[in-house]
Design a protein around this motif. Structure first.
Motif, PDB file in Angstrom:
ATOM      1  N   ALA A 173       0.905  -1.127   0.084  1.00  0.00           N
ATOM      2  CA  ALA A 173      -0.221  -0.169  -0.047  1.00  0.00           C
ATOM      3  C   ALA A 173       0.948   1.172   0.057  1.00  0.00           C
ATOM      4  CB  ALA A 173      -1.104   0.015   1.237  1.00  0.00           C
ATOM      5  N   ARG A 174       0.247   2.461  -0.594  1.00  0.00           N
ATOM      6  CA  ARG A 174       1.048   3.795  -0.591  1.00  0.00           C
ATOM      7  C   ARG A 174       0.397   4.764   0.155  1.00  0.00           C
ATOM      8  NH1 ARG A 174       6.050   3.985  -1.882  1.00  0.00           N
ATOM      9  NH2 ARG A 174       5.868   5.817  -2.713  1.00  0.00           N
ATOM     10  N   PHE A 175       0.914   5.694   0.617  1.00  0.00           N
ATOM     11  CA  PHE A 175       0.399   6.793   1.551  1.00  0.00           C
ATOM     12  C   PHE A 175       0.511   7.942   0.756  1.00  0.00           C
ATOM     13  CE2 PHE A 175       0.771   2.803   3.925  1.00  0.00           C
ATOM     14  CZ  PHE A 175      -0.322   2.804   4.636  1.00  0.00           C
ATOM     15  N   ALA A 176      -0.282   8.863   0.333  1.00  0.00           N
ATOM     16  CA  ALA A 176      -0.147  10.174  -0.375  1.00  0.00           C
ATOM     17  C   ALA A 176       0.321  10.936   0.600  1.00  0.00           C
ATOM     18  CB  ALA A 176      -1.387  10.841  -0.905  1.00  0.00           C
ATOM     19  N   GLY A 177       1.412  11.974   0.202  1.00  0.00           N
ATOM     20  CA  GLY A 177       2.133  12.621   1.042  1.00  0.00           C
ATOM     21  C   GLY A 177       3.171  12.314   2.117  1.00  0.00           C
ATOM     22  N   ALA A 178       3.378  11.133   2.222  1.00  0.00           N
ATOM     23  CA  ALA A 178       4.440  10.517   3.014  1.00  0.00           C
ATOM     24  C   ALA A 178       5.846  10.332   2.533  1.00  0.00           C
ATOM     25  CB  ALA A 178       3.654   9.231   3.785  1.00  0.00           C
ATOM     26  N   ASP A 179       6.755  10.560   3.245  1.00  0.00           N
ATOM     27  CA  ASP A 179       7.988  10.191   2.489  1.00  0.00           C
ATOM     28  C   ASP A 179       8.225   8.789   3.003  1.00  0.00           C
ATOM     29  OD1 ASP A 179       8.717   9.730   5.400  1.00  0.00           O
ATOM     30  OD2 ASP A 179       9.746  11.915   5.523  1.00  0.00           O
ATOM     31  N   GLU A 180       9.351   8.358   2.470  1.00  0.00           N
ATOM     32  CA  GLU A 180       9.703   6.788   2.430  1.00  0.00           C
ATOM     33  C   GLU A 180       9.768   6.212   3.925  1.00  0.00           C
ATOM     34  OE1 GLU A 180       9.530   4.390   0.372  1.00  0.00           O
ATOM     35  OE2 GLU A 180       8.815   5.866  -0.968  1.00  0.00           O
ATOM     36  N   VAL A 181      10.278   6.791   4.946  1.00  0.00           N
ATOM     37  CA  VAL A 181      10.196   6.619   6.410  1.00  0.00           C
ATOM     38  C   VAL A 181       8.884   6.483   6.924  1.00  0.00           C
ATOM     39  CG1 VAL A 181      11.020   7.084   8.612  1.00  0.00           C
ATOM     40  CG2 VAL A 181      12.575   7.478   6.916  1.00  0.00           C
ATOM     41  N   GLU A 182       7.988   7.489   6.365  1.00  0.00           N
ATOM     42  CA  GLU A 182       6.640   7.633   6.759  1.00  0.00           C
ATOM     43  C   GLU A 182       6.054   6.478   6.284  1.00  0.00           C
ATOM     44  OE1 GLU A 182       3.707   9.226   9.341  1.00  0.00           O
ATOM     45  OE2 GLU A 182       5.658   9.158   9.505  1.00  0.00           O
ATOM     46  N   GLN A 183       6.049   6.120   5.127  1.00  0.00           N
ATOM     47  CA  GLN A 183       5.502   5.141   4.158  1.00  0.00           C
ATOM     48  C   GLN A 183       5.567   3.686   4.733  1.00  0.00           C
ATOM     49  OE1 GLN A 183       3.700   5.018   1.470  1.00  0.00           O
ATOM     50  NE2 GLN A 183       4.155   7.006   0.631  1.00  0.00           N
ATOM     51  N   GLN A 184       6.976   3.421   5.378  1.00  0.00           N
ATOM     52  CA  GLN A 184       7.259   2.373   6.206  1.00  0.00           C
ATOM     53  C   GLN A 184       6.447   2.110   7.394  1.00  0.00           C
ATOM     54  OE1 GLN A 184       8.824  -0.319   5.059  1.00  0.00           O
ATOM     55  NE2 GLN A 184       9.514   0.703   2.963  1.00  0.00           N
ATOM     56  N   ARG A 185       6.407   3.315   8.108  1.00  0.00           N
ATOM     57  CA  ARG A 185       5.888   3.202   9.558  1.00  0.00           C
ATOM     58  C   ARG A 185       4.145   3.099   9.341  1.00  0.00           C
ATOM     59  NH1 ARG A 185       2.382   5.705  12.813  1.00  0.00           N
ATOM     60  NH2 ARG A 185       2.326   7.248  11.254  1.00  0.00           N
ATOM     61  N   LEU A 186       3.637   3.478   8.203  1.00  0.00           N
ATOM     62  CA  LEU A 186       2.119   3.477   8.001  1.00  0.00           C
ATOM     63  C   LEU A 186       1.907   2.175   7.613  1.00  0.00           C
ATOM     64  CD1 LEU A 186       1.486   7.057   6.577  1.00  0.00           C
ATOM     65  CD2 LEU A 186       1.015   6.267   8.867  1.00  0.00           C
ATOM     66  N   ARG A 187       2.726   1.611   6.479  1.00  0.00           N
ATOM     67  CA  ARG A 187       2.563   0.246   6.023  1.00  0.00           C
ATOM     68  C   ARG A 187       2.693  -0.845   7.011  1.00  0.00           C
ATOM     69  NH1 ARG A 187       6.473   0.423   2.016  1.00  0.00           N
ATOM     70  NH2 ARG A 187       4.865   1.690   0.849  1.00  0.00           N
ATOM     71  N   LYS A 188       3.393  -0.714   8.063  1.00  0.00           N
ATOM     72  CA  LYS A 188       3.683  -1.597   9.244  1.00  0.00           C
ATOM     73  C   LYS A 188       2.507  -1.638   9.950  1.00  0.00           C
ATOM     74  CE  LYS A 188       6.773  -3.098  12.754  1.00  0.00           C
ATOM     75  NZ  LYS A 188       7.926  -2.699  13.600  1.00  0.00           N
ATOM     76  N   ARG A 189       1.969  -0.538  10.412  1.00  0.00           N
ATOM     77  CA  ARG A 189       0.913  -0.146  11.278  1.00  0.00           C
ATOM     78  C   ARG A 189      -0.535  -0.713  10.632  1.00  0.00           C
ATOM     79  NH1 ARG A 189      -1.660  -0.212  15.880  1.00  0.00           N
ATOM     80  NH2 ARG A 189      -3.220   1.396  16.077  1.00  0.00           N
ATOM     81  N   THR A 190      -0.643  -0.343   9.405  1.00  0.00           N
ATOM     82  CA  THR A 190      -1.742  -1.048   8.694  1.00  0.00           C
ATOM     83  C   THR A 190      -1.803  -2.646   8.338  1.00  0.00           C
ATOM     84  OG1 THR A 190      -1.827   0.990   7.214  1.00  0.00           O
ATOM     85  CG2 THR A 190      -3.135  -1.042   6.579  1.00  0.00           C
ATOM     86  N   THR A 191      -0.670  -3.008   8.359  1.00  0.00           N
ATOM     87  CA  THR A 191      -0.513  -4.668   8.283  1.00  0.00           C
ATOM     88  C   THR A 191      -0.788  -5.129   9.727  1.00  0.00           C
ATOM     89  OG1 THR A 191       1.163  -4.225   6.620  1.00  0.00           O
ATOM     90  CG2 THR A 191       1.015  -6.459   7.769  1.00  0.00           C
ATOM     91  N   GLN A 192      -0.474  -4.486  10.642  1.00  0.00           N
ATOM     92  CA  GLN A 192      -0.666  -5.010  12.078  1.00  0.00           C
ATOM     93  C   GLN A 192      -2.201  -4.808  12.295  1.00  0.00           C
ATOM     94  OE1 GLN A 192       1.777  -2.319  14.392  1.00  0.00           O
ATOM     95  NE2 GLN A 192       3.418  -3.397  14.372  1.00  0.00           N
ATOM     96  N   LEU A 193      -2.908  -3.809  11.869  1.00  0.00           N
ATOM     97  CA  LEU A 193      -4.232  -3.614  12.065  1.00  0.00           C
ATOM     98  C   LEU A 193      -5.138  -4.829  11.463  1.00  0.00           C
ATOM     99  CD1 LEU A 193      -4.827   0.325  11.834  1.00  0.00           C
ATOM    100  CD2 LEU A 193      -4.829  -1.110  13.905  1.00  0.00           C
ATOM    101  N   TYR A 194      -4.578  -5.093  10.232  1.00  0.00           N
ATOM    102  CA  TYR A 194      -5.410  -6.319   9.219  1.00  0.00           C
ATOM    103  C   TYR A 194      -5.040  -7.721   9.886  1.00  0.00           C
ATOM    104  CZ  TYR A 194      -7.105  -3.503   5.353  1.00  0.00           C
ATOM    105  OH  TYR A 194      -7.789  -2.827   4.486  1.00  0.00           O
ATOM    106  N   SER A 195      -3.724  -7.777  10.371  1.00  0.00           N
ATOM    107  CA  SER A 195      -3.550  -8.920  11.170  1.00  0.00           C
ATOM    108  C   SER A 195      -4.385  -9.230  12.594  1.00  0.00           C
ATOM    109  CB  SER A 195      -2.085  -8.932  11.511  1.00  0.00           C
ATOM    110  OG  SER A 195      -1.134  -8.937  10.491  1.00  0.00           O
TER     111      SER A 195
END
Length: 249
Positions: A173-195
């Protein structure tokens, strides 16, 4: 479908992933399964794929348009390129599949079934998912239109609206307006929520198989998807109010 004894042609632009899918299909019961590396958003590549599948296996009986990418972020932060990336796969991929493979079904004259995987986001507005929700709403309406058009050719069309299912979509997943560090954080957080939600993909797969068997039009899968579908009919104002809430991410 593999467990039900179908031959399977798996398609993805991820070569390793689609090879695993085909191998898994064979292991669980498919008499044969092939892996094809194709970007569903590429019209010419899809036309070549359809020609190859028809020549090697015959016209497909069931088409499942499942490819999708996730994009979160506000409308004003979402770039034109990000819109194109989402629509190329989530909408145009479905259009190409329906037109090319559905056209083969119609010409064969023996019926068939088209499954388009939409989302509960198709009827549940969200300030966090304007591009994704728009693509899925279009898939839902396309499915409804095709269902009406193809009924007299004995071709069923089902729109599947899964909800929060624990699949690999969060990992890309991608997150508009986020840099790569923030992308990784948000992606990890979203994956955790789905898990944590942990609704298995196998249940969604069974719902898709049943939709084909019973020729169902719109299939909300998870409890939240069914709840949102009900609210969209009886209290759309409430859904609009929920949409205004800021996401937890």
């Amino acid at each position: 479908f593999a467990q039900a004894g179908a031959r399977v042609v798996a398609v993805d632009r991820d070569a390793e992933g689609v090879a695993r899918t085909a191998e898994t299909a064979r292991l669980v019961g498919a008499p044969a399964a092939w892996a094809e590396v194709v970007d569903v958003g590429d019209e010419q590549a899809m036309e070549k794929l359809a020609e190859k599948v028809a020549a090697d296996c015959g016209v497909v009986d069931v088409l499942v348009n499942n490819a999708g990418i996730g994009l979160s972020g506000s409308f004003l932060e979402t770039t034109s390129k990000e819109w194109r990336d989402v629509l190329d796969v989530n909408l145009w991929g479905v259009i190409h599949g329906c037109r090319i493979f559905g056209g083969q079904m119609a010409d064969r004259g023996q019926g068939g079934h088209i499954v388009n995987v939409a989302s509960a986001a198709a009827y549940q507005p969200s300030r966090a998912l304007p591009a994704y929700s728009t693509s899925k709403a279009a898939v839902l309406m396309l499915s409804e239109c095709l269902r009406a058009e193809l009924a007299d050719r004995s071709i069923g069309v089902s729109a599947i609206c899964p909800g929060f299912v624990n699949t690999g979509i969060t990992g890309t997943a991608r997150f508009a307006g986020a840099d790569e560090v923030e992308q990784q954080r948000l992606r990890k957080r979203t994956t955790q929520l789905y898990s944590v939600r942990n609704y298995p993909a196998e249940k969604a797969a069974r719902a898709i198989l049943e939709a084909v068997v019973h020729n169902r039009a719109v299939v909300p899968v998870t409890p939240e998807a069914r709840g949102a579908r009900l609210l969209s009919r009886i209290s759309p104002r409430m859904l609009r109010g929920i949409a205004r809430l800021k996401p937890p991410l």
